[in-house]
Design a protein around this motif. Structure first.
Motif, mmCIF file in Angstrom:
data_model
loop_
_atom_site.group_PDB
_atom_site.id
_atom_site.type_symbol
_atom_site.label_atom_id
_atom_site.label_comp_id
_atom_site.label_asym_id
_atom_site.label_seq_id
_atom_site.Cartn_x
_atom_site.Cartn_y
_atom_site.Cartn_z
ATOM 1 N N ALA A 1 0.819 -1.215 0.000
ATOM 2 C CA ALA A 1 0.000 0.000 0.000
ATOM 3 C C ALA A 1 0.853 1.266 0.000
ATOM 4 O O ALA A 1 1.962 1.273 0.543
ATOM 5 N N LYS A 2 0.312 2.322 -0.584
ATOM 6 C CA LYS A 2 0.946 3.639 -0.428
ATOM 7 C C LYS A 2 0.723 4.051 1.015
ATOM 8 O O LYS A 2 -0.409 4.062 1.498
ATOM 9 N N LEU A 3 1.826 4.367 1.695
ATOM 10 C CA LEU A 3 1.760 4.551 3.147
ATOM 11 C C LEU A 3 1.700 6.029 3.545
ATOM 12 O O LEU A 3 2.494 6.845 3.064
ATOM 13 N N TYR A 4 0.761 6.339 4.435
ATOM 14 C CA TYR A 4 0.642 7.676 5.007
ATOM 15 C C TYR A 4 0.790 7.574 6.521
ATOM 16 O O TYR A 4 0.114 6.760 7.158
ATOM 17 N N ALA A 5 1.660 8.392 7.076
ATOM 18 C CA ALA A 5 1.822 8.444 8.532
ATOM 19 C C ALA A 5 1.108 9.693 9.044
ATOM 20 O O ALA A 5 1.503 10.812 8.717
ATOM 21 N N LEU A 6 0.040 9.493 9.803
ATOM 22 C CA LEU A 6 -0.696 10.616 10.393
ATOM 23 C C LEU A 6 -0.169 10.812 11.809
ATOM 24 O O LEU A 6 -0.455 10.011 12.694
#
Lengths: 91, 157
Positions: B109-114
């Protein structure tokens, strides 16, 4: 990971960071292996920043167990077969 | 006449952290809503408390879809039984960074860190793996993190 609750484990470190866990294994156990996140130790998929250090001490396996609210625990579990399996995977 | 190939459903996994920081639940519902409006199917993975906060907040499931146990999600992805197109990891402590790194290693997956919370900058410094970092000092008020997410528009990418 209900299986952790069923293990006869000893907590070596509690509420640690992944970095503290890795450094503790490397500096306190002569034998260790590096694995990638998701690698299975017993029935636990280990969590952390790669590489994740797993310690081996005779028949004991020392591995990190991370919980969202409590950080990383370093657990020590005696299991001859699992220790042998991990050693067999060593390069 | 040949049938047109069915469009692949785009999916997103929201990996919840410890729910002790209040903004997590509202930001998760906000993000789920934005993803759904963009045609992306959201799936939530968290511990029991984090999941229950969402389920109780959305009893008629206007926003929520599938909700699964976090450890089970890690197991399914590690065992290559399941994967997602996007993954959003909620981070306000060291464990959150560990889960994000894990998702980066086991998922395609394309990873996003919130990243949020009182000490969000401290957590941002630990992130040395490929991902899009969306960070704001947000504890009780979700608006700074909502604004940061809106600027990135991860549902549109």
């Amino acid at each position: 990971m209900g299986c952790v609750e069923e293990m006869n484990y000893e907590i070596v470190l509690r509420d640690a960071t992944f970095k503290e866990s890795r450094e503790y294994v490397r500096s306190n156990f002569k034998e260790s292996i590096d694995v990638q996140p998701g690698f299975k130790v017993f029935d636990v998929h280990v969590i952390g920043l790669p590489p994740i250090a797993i310690g081996l001490d005779g028949d004991f396996v020392i591995f990190p167990y991370t919980k969202p609210c409590h950080g990383t625990f370093l657990l020590r579990v005696e299991d001859k077969e699992e220790a042998a399996r991990l050693r067999a995977g060593k390069k | 006449m040949a049938d047109e190939p069915a469009a692949k459903t785009v999916t997103a996994l929201l990996v919840l952290g410890c729910p002790q920081v209040p903004v997590q639940t509202s930001i998760a519902l906000y993000l789920i809503n934005r993803l759904r409006k963009a045609g992306i199917t959201p799936v939530v993975a968290g511990n029991k408390a984090a999941n229950t906060l969402l389920v109780v907040s959305d009893p008629d499931r206007h926003y929520l879809g599938e909700v699964i146990d976090l450890d089970r999600a890690v197991g399914l992805i590690s065992d290559k039984k399941r994967d997602f197109d996007r993954c959003f990891v909620f981070i306000h402590n060291d464990a959150g960074v560990s889960y994000a790194a894990t998702m980066g290693a086991i998922s395609h997956a394309k990873l996003y860190a919130l990243v949020y919370g009182e000490h969000y900058e401290e957590q941002v410094k630990k992130i040395d793996f490929p991902c899009t970092v969306i960070a704001a000092k947000a504890v009780h008020n979700p608006l700074p993190l909502k604004k940061a997410i809106d600027e990135v528009t991860p549902w549109a990418a």
